[in-house]
Write a protein that holds these residues in place. Structure first.
Motif, PDB file in Angstrom:
ATOM      1  N   THR A 112      13.602   8.061  -1.869  1.00  0.00           N
ATOM      2  CA  THR A 112      14.382   6.940  -1.542  1.00  0.00           C
ATOM      3  C   THR A 112      13.034   5.655  -1.535  1.00  0.00           C
ATOM      4  OG1 THR A 112      16.133   8.075  -0.479  1.00  0.00           O
ATOM      5  CG2 THR A 112      15.655   5.847  -0.077  1.00  0.00           C
ATOM      6  N   LEU A 113      13.494   4.813  -2.201  1.00  0.00           N
ATOM      7  CA  LEU A 113      12.825   3.513  -1.697  1.00  0.00           C
ATOM      8  C   LEU A 113      13.381   2.396  -1.175  1.00  0.00           C
ATOM      9  CD1 LEU A 113      11.250   3.014  -5.447  1.00  0.00           C
ATOM     10  CD2 LEU A 113      10.235   4.244  -3.450  1.00  0.00           C
ATOM     11  N   ALA A 114      13.070   1.770  -0.151  1.00  0.00           N
ATOM     12  CA  ALA A 114      13.997   1.064   0.697  1.00  0.00           C
ATOM     13  C   ALA A 114      13.332  -0.209   1.219  1.00  0.00           C
ATOM     14  CB  ALA A 114      14.822   1.823   2.168  1.00  0.00           C
ATOM     15  N   ASN A 115      14.134  -1.540   1.374  1.00  0.00           N
ATOM     16  CA  ASN A 115      13.422  -2.705   1.867  1.00  0.00           C
ATOM     17  C   ASN A 115      14.213  -3.325   2.625  1.00  0.00           C
ATOM     18  OD1 ASN A 115      12.806  -5.875   0.846  1.00  0.00           O
ATOM     19  ND2 ASN A 115      10.926  -4.782   1.023  1.00  0.00           N
ATOM     20  N   GLU A 116      13.837  -4.133   3.747  1.00  0.00           N
ATOM     21  CA  GLU A 116      14.451  -4.987   4.481  1.00  0.00           C
ATOM     22  C   GLU A 116      13.745  -6.273   4.560  1.00  0.00           C
ATOM     23  OE1 GLU A 116      17.308  -5.526   7.998  1.00  0.00           O
ATOM     24  OE2 GLU A 116      16.853  -3.871   6.269  1.00  0.00           O
ATOM     25  N   TRP A 153      19.358 -10.724   7.046  1.00  0.00           N
ATOM     26  CA  TRP A 153      18.421  -9.814   6.351  1.00  0.00           C
ATOM     27  C   TRP A 153      19.098  -9.238   5.188  1.00  0.00           C
ATOM     28  CZ3 TRP A 153      18.927 -10.986  11.323  1.00  0.00           C
ATOM     29  CH2 TRP A 153      17.806 -11.464  12.343  1.00  0.00           C
ATOM     30  N   LEU A 154      18.301  -8.994   4.199  1.00  0.00           N
ATOM     31  CA  LEU A 154      18.943  -8.303   2.996  1.00  0.00           C
ATOM     32  C   LEU A 154      18.336  -6.818   3.005  1.00  0.00           C
ATOM     33  CD1 LEU A 154      20.421  -8.137   0.145  1.00  0.00           C
ATOM     34  CD2 LEU A 154      18.101  -8.948  -0.663  1.00  0.00           C
ATOM     35  N   SER A 155      19.110  -5.796   2.935  1.00  0.00           N
ATOM     36  CA  SER A 155      18.559  -4.552   3.106  1.00  0.00           C
ATOM     37  C   SER A 155      19.110  -3.890   1.542  1.00  0.00           C
ATOM     38  CB  SER A 155      19.337  -3.562   4.051  1.00  0.00           C
ATOM     39  OG  SER A 155      19.205  -3.961   5.212  1.00  0.00           O
ATOM     40  N   SER A 156      17.793  -3.194   0.696  1.00  0.00           N
ATOM     41  CA  SER A 156      18.183  -2.849  -0.425  1.00  0.00           C
ATOM     42  C   SER A 156      17.429  -1.409  -0.491  1.00  0.00           C
ATOM     43  CB  SER A 156      17.619  -3.613  -1.577  1.00  0.00           C
ATOM     44  OG  SER A 156      16.125  -3.895  -1.148  1.00  0.00           O
ATOM     45  N   GLY A 157      18.028  -0.655  -1.221  1.00  0.00           N
ATOM     46  CA  GLY A 157      17.522   0.655  -1.423  1.00  0.00           C
ATOM     47  C   GLY A 157      17.959   1.447  -2.682  1.00  0.00           C
ATOM     48  N   LEU A 158      17.029   2.351  -3.319  1.00  0.00           N
ATOM     49  CA  LEU A 158      17.438   3.158  -4.564  1.00  0.00           C
ATOM     50  C   LEU A 158      16.896   4.535  -4.185  1.00  0.00           C
ATOM     51  CD1 LEU A 158      18.640   3.501  -7.392  1.00  0.00           C
ATOM     52  CD2 LEU A 158      16.293   2.555  -8.130  1.00  0.00           C
ATOM     53  N   ALA A 197      21.317   6.743  -6.649  1.00  0.00           N
ATOM     54  CA  ALA A 197      22.138   6.137  -5.561  1.00  0.00           C
ATOM     55  C   ALA A 197      21.573   4.994  -4.948  1.00  0.00           C
ATOM     56  CB  ALA A 197      22.367   7.162  -4.215  1.00  0.00           C
ATOM     57  N   PRO A 198      22.130   3.787  -5.454  1.00  0.00           N
ATOM     58  CA  PRO A 198      21.638   2.560  -4.968  1.00  0.00           C
ATOM     59  C   PRO A 198      22.282   2.164  -3.765  1.00  0.00           C
ATOM     60  CG  PRO A 198      23.365   2.145  -6.679  1.00  0.00           C
ATOM     61  CD  PRO A 198      23.047   3.636  -6.590  1.00  0.00           C
ATOM     62  N   ARG A 199      21.708   1.253  -2.984  1.00  0.00           N
ATOM     63  CA  ARG A 199      22.498   0.815  -1.594  1.00  0.00           C
ATOM     64  C   ARG A 199      21.917  -0.931  -1.534  1.00  0.00           C
ATOM     65  NH1 ARG A 199      21.285  -0.134   3.634  1.00  0.00           N
ATOM     66  NH2 ARG A 199      22.837   0.375   5.151  1.00  0.00           N
ATOM     67  N   LEU A 200      22.853  -1.777  -1.099  1.00  0.00           N
ATOM     68  CA  LEU A 200      22.621  -2.949  -0.890  1.00  0.00           C
ATOM     69  C   LEU A 200      23.462  -3.555   0.434  1.00  0.00           C
ATOM     70  CD1 LEU A 200      21.155  -5.448  -2.198  1.00  0.00           C
ATOM     71  CD2 LEU A 200      23.392  -6.173  -3.364  1.00  0.00           C
ATOM     72  N   GLY A 201      22.886  -3.967   1.443  1.00  0.00           N
ATOM     73  CA  GLY A 201      23.452  -4.535   2.442  1.00  0.00           C
ATOM     74  C   GLY A 201      23.016  -5.840   3.028  1.00  0.00           C
ATOM     75  N   PHE A 204      27.679  -7.087   9.968  1.00  0.00           N
ATOM     76  CA  PHE A 204      26.880  -6.134   8.791  1.00  0.00           C
ATOM     77  C   PHE A 204      27.893  -5.750   7.545  1.00  0.00           C
ATOM     78  CE2 PHE A 204      28.137  -3.240  12.365  1.00  0.00           C
ATOM     79  CZ  PHE A 204      29.032  -2.365  11.392  1.00  0.00           C
ATOM     80  N   SER A 205      27.565  -5.525   6.407  1.00  0.00           N
ATOM     81  CA  SER A 205      28.097  -5.199   5.422  1.00  0.00           C
ATOM     82  C   SER A 205      27.301  -4.433   4.328  1.00  0.00           C
ATOM     83  CB  SER A 205      28.952  -6.243   4.576  1.00  0.00           C
ATOM     84  OG  SER A 205      29.728  -5.829   3.685  1.00  0.00           O
ATOM     85  N   ASN A 206      27.784  -3.299   3.646  1.00  0.00           N
ATOM     86  CA  ASN A 206      26.878  -2.785   2.484  1.00  0.00           C
ATOM     87  C   ASN A 206      27.742  -2.299   1.670  1.00  0.00           C
ATOM     88  OD1 ASN A 206      27.078   0.238   2.898  1.00  0.00           O
ATOM     89  ND2 ASN A 206      26.918  -0.572   4.891  1.00  0.00           N
ATOM     90  N   VAL A 207      27.247  -1.992   0.377  1.00  0.00           N
ATOM     91  CA  VAL A 207      27.760  -1.173  -0.660  1.00  0.00           C
ATOM     92  C   VAL A 207      26.713  -0.173  -1.014  1.00  0.00           C
ATOM     93  CG1 VAL A 207      28.653  -1.264  -2.898  1.00  0.00           C
ATOM     94  CG2 VAL A 207      29.107  -3.171  -1.593  1.00  0.00           C
ATOM     95  N   SER A 208      27.485   1.151  -1.136  1.00  0.00           N
ATOM     96  CA  SER A 208      26.318   2.080  -1.288  1.00  0.00           C
ATOM     97  C   SER A 208      27.085   3.182  -2.184  1.00  0.00           C
ATOM     98  CB  SER A 208      25.639   2.903  -0.147  1.00  0.00           C
ATOM     99  OG  SER A 208      27.103   3.294   0.633  1.00  0.00           O
ATOM    100  N   ARG A 209      26.279   4.305  -2.779  1.00  0.00           N
ATOM    101  CA  ARG A 209      26.636   5.157  -3.487  1.00  0.00           C
ATOM    102  C   ARG A 209      25.890   6.605  -2.888  1.00  0.00           C
ATOM    103  NH1 ARG A 209      29.925   6.642  -7.745  1.00  0.00           N
ATOM    104  NH2 ARG A 209      29.027   7.862  -9.051  1.00  0.00           N
ATOM    105  N   SER A 210      26.873   7.589  -2.783  1.00  0.00           N
ATOM    106  CA  SER A 210      26.460   8.819  -2.187  1.00  0.00           C
ATOM    107  C   SER A 210      26.696  10.022  -3.304  1.00  0.00           C
ATOM    108  CB  SER A 210      27.298   9.166  -0.884  1.00  0.00           C
ATOM    109  OG  SER A 210      28.513   9.336  -1.304  1.00  0.00           O
ATOM    110  N   ILE A 211      25.827  10.984  -3.155  1.00  0.00           N
ATOM    111  CA  ILE A 211      25.998  12.250  -4.071  1.00  0.00           C
ATOM    112  C   ILE A 211      25.869  13.387  -3.248  1.00  0.00           C
ATOM    113  CG2 ILE A 211      24.628  13.331  -6.057  1.00  0.00           C
ATOM    114  CD1 ILE A 211      25.473  10.291  -6.652  1.00  0.00           C
TER     115      ILE A 211
END
Length: 702
Positions: free
Chosen positions: A394-398, A406-411, A447-451, A463-470
């Motif tokens: 997982t790569l994540a950034n705030e 704040w923008l949260s992102s991850g892959l 599995a991307p994530r954006l919040g 807060f709000s986010n859109v994410s993918r789970s496996i």
């Protein structure tokens, strides 16, 4: 197995009473926002360091999604026998235990909602101190007795990315007590109804740059149902050493033995008239569940931190050691490696930036199951799962876009391997669809994530986010020893949208979260054969047609009164709306998914004196829900009342309590099995909850 859904803003009935609804919503009303700030606002403690629970709560409030932290020390002011006790009053979390202190059904946002649960918890990743105890074979419930846990983190859904969680439900991380957080000697003794007994001793301390903590536990219970006794014993220990301000390490060791006899499921008629009946008991024996782990942390000169974790999990299980026609000997040994590289204080495009790289790999290096006939003693089947694994990078950034935004992102890069092979079988059961005897596949996915997280004012945060789970199947969902063939089930995948608000104002603090998950290939389980005196229970798992999980998670705490001498009266509330459905399924249309109450409301009104006396009244209300995919038969709804009384000496050297549950002696189902189509007829699918019961305890520090 198939499915469909339609979101309804009008619940079929409401458990929120006229008295409780205003309190649940008051924190977010204009009148409250305009109210004069009172003493419960921001509490500043001087002269004392924040506890571990407070530190982790502050950290998790930076996640652009729903999270929670439970202080286990507060739970210990009553019965603290299992995960049900710890996870009570957590919106969105369903946690119920039956057959004593072990078997738990735990579901977050409908994860693993209808799996038979006498042995494993599905759909949620469990960890100790960031080290996983969930592997390709699932989670054995042995360690969910919450022994020696300081506090518990709950990260809903994809918000658990920092632990490499793949599951739809997210993660539950149990943080251990240490010699630094819990020094000295401690003794605790509990006794209660239905032969419940628990003894616990611990010692901890600091020696130079090192610290140690050791906790031993013994528990037993005769059981509410007939012939449903259990007994367990275990040890939990950890040893830490600080080599320098930059380098520290901690070793963890847990060991538990357990013998547990489950009560059989009942019909609704039996639930009402003969809930203690147990004509088909089943037994499980764990001859030494073992967890050994290490976590080492190095801090670089620029403040970046590297955490390296490794652990070994061994879950031996003799399933059906008593009563079963074909006892099964399970071996599950996992090797886990975790790496977390965390950077803070950087800049990106001139904006403040925090980033992380997280790696998690859990591999079943030895996993199989062997069944034998009790009548002949001969082996009937052997199935091997060795080599199955879950790997996540997982790569994540705030990124701070503005002073209050704040923008949260991850892959996440996901690699899943599942392997199941029937190596020997004498079974002659028919193979209706030419199912294979060997299943092996490797799946790679993203599995991307954006919040977004927005600080409205010092008190409230959106807060709000859109994410993918496996969410891959656990190994035994491919099949075990009941049939001479396997099921080629694949990972379920979900896209989730979540939005919420959390904060505090005046006498209130709480959170409100709404989410919707579009699930593909959901892993659903059905009981295809009920257990009898001459045959074992059979289950089957398959990938469903598209389903929808959506709901509301609302929690609100209110300090109703503060006395001049420091006495307090506070109210805690948690409300959950579960709306889990098929989406245009060929067979079941828009039917509700069975297995969990549509609505759950919990509350606790607690009075505490500064002198040490405390008393509380609590309730748990749950609506009825279907037990079959055809939606033809339901559980009864229930309302349970409870009360606690206790006294903690001002010196905190000793404490005594009484915990009373189900005061009205209601007969209800704590959990259910899942049928394909009950045909509107009563069937044995209900696990009875405990009747009125009392637990008393005393604890000493010396």
């Amino acid at each position: 197995m198939r499915a469909k859904v339609r979101f309804s803003t009008q619940p079929r009935f409401s458990l929120v009473t006229a008295a409780s609804l205003p309190l649940l919503l008051a924190a977010f009303s204009p009148a409250t926002l305009a109210a004069e700030e009172s003493t419960l606002g921001t509490v500043t403690v001087t002269g004392a360091a924040a506890t571990g629970a407070q530190q982790d709560q502050k950290r998790l409030q930076k996640v652009a999604g729903n999270t929670a932290v439970v202080d286990n020390r507060k739970v210990e002011q009553g019965r603290a026998a299992n995960a049900e006790d710890v996870l009570a009053l957590q919106p969105g979390v369903f946690a119920q235990g039956t057959s004593g202190t072990a078997a738990n059904k735990i579901s977050i946002r409908g994860s693993g909602l209808n799996t038979f649960y006498q042995g494993y918890v599905l759909g949620t990743k469990f960890l100790f101190d960031g080290l996983p105890i969930t592997g390709p074979g699932g989670t054995q419930e042995d360690f969910l007795d919450m022994q020696a846990v300081d506090h518990t983190e709950v990260l809903y859904g994809a918000n658990a990315y920092e632990y490499g969680a793949l599951a739809l439900g997210g993660a539950i991380n149990m943080v251990s007590k240490t010699g630094r957080t819990d020094p000295g000697n401690y003794a605790r003794f509990e006794v209660g109804s239905y032969g419940y007994r628990k003894q616990q001793l611990s010692t901890g301390g600091v020696v130079g740059d090192s610290d140690y903590y050791i906790n031993v536990l013994h528990n037993e219970r005769d059981g509410y149902q007939d012939h449903a006794s259990n007994e367990g014993r275990g040890i939990a220990a950890n040893f830490g050493h600080v080599f320098s301000p930059k380098l520290q390490t901690r070793m963890f060791f847990k060991y538990r033995e357990e013998q547990l006899i489950n009560g059989n499921t009942l019909t609704r008629a039996q639930l009402k008239h003969d809930p203690r009946s147990n004509l088909v008991p089943t037994g499980r024996r764990k001859d030494g569940t073992t967890f050994i782990g290490n976590k080492t942390t190095y801090t670089f000169d620029d403040g970046a931190r590297l955490e390296v974790g490794a652990s070994y999990n061994n879950y031996p299980l003799l399933n059906g050691w008593r009563y079963a026609v074909a006892p099964q000997d399970w071996r599950s040994k996992d090797i886990n490696l975790t790496l977390r590289y965390l950077r803070t204080g950087d800049t990106f495009l001139g904006l403040p930036s925090d980033s992380s790289v997280i790696f998690s790999n859990t591999r079943a290096y030895l996993a199989d199951v062997k069944a034998h006939s009790r009548a002949t003693g001969l082996r009937t089947q052997e199935t091997n799962y060795t080599g199955s694994r879950d790997t996540v990078l997982t790569l994540a950034n705030e990124l701070q876009l503005a002073e209050d935004l704040w923008l949260s992102s991850g892959l996440s890069f996901v690699n899943i391997r599942r392997k199941g092979e029937i190596e020997a079988s004498t079974l002659t059961a028919a193979n209706p669809s030419n199912f294979p005897t060997r299943v092996e596949y490797v799946e790679n996915d993203l599995a991307p994530r954006l919040g977004l997280r927005y600080q409205i004012n010092p008190e409230f945060q959106l807060f709000s986010n859109v994410s993918r789970s496996i969410d891959p199947p656990v190994t035994w969902q491919l099949g075990s020893t009941s049939n001479p063939f396997l099921y080629d089930v694949r990972p379920q995948k979900a896209t989730t949208f979540e939005v919420g608000v959390r904060g505090s104002h005046g006498i209130f603090d709480g959170s409100l979260t709404l989410y919707r998950s579009w699930v593909q290939k959901e892993l659903l389980t059905v009981v295809v054969q009920q257990a009898t005196a001459t045959q074992d229970q059979l289950t089957a798992t398959s990938n469903a047609s598209p389903t929808l999980h959506q709901g509301i998670e609302a929690g609100l705490n209110a300090l109703l009164w503060t006395g001049a001498n420091g006495d307090t009266l506070d109210l805690r509330q948690a409300y959950t709306l579960n709306d889990f459905k098929y989406r245009h399924d060929e067979r079941f249309g828009d039917n509700q998914l069975p297995g969990l109450p549509r609505q759950v409301y919990q509350a606790e009104l607690a009075y505490r004196q500064a002198s040490g006396f405390y008393a509380s009244l609590n309730l748990r209300a749950a609506s009825s829900y279907y037990i079959d995919y055809a939606n033809t038969w339901q559980t009864p709804s229930y309302l349970l009342w409870g009360a606690k009384f206790g006294y903690q000496a001002p010196s905190r050297k000793w404490e005594v309590f009484a915990d009373l549950r189900n005061l009205t002696n209601q007969r209800y189902a704590s959990a259910t099995n899942t049928a394909y189509d009950a045909g509107g007829r009563d069937s044995a699918n209900f696990y009875p909850g405990d009747a009125f019961n009392v637990t008393t305890g005393v604890a000493f520090r010396f």
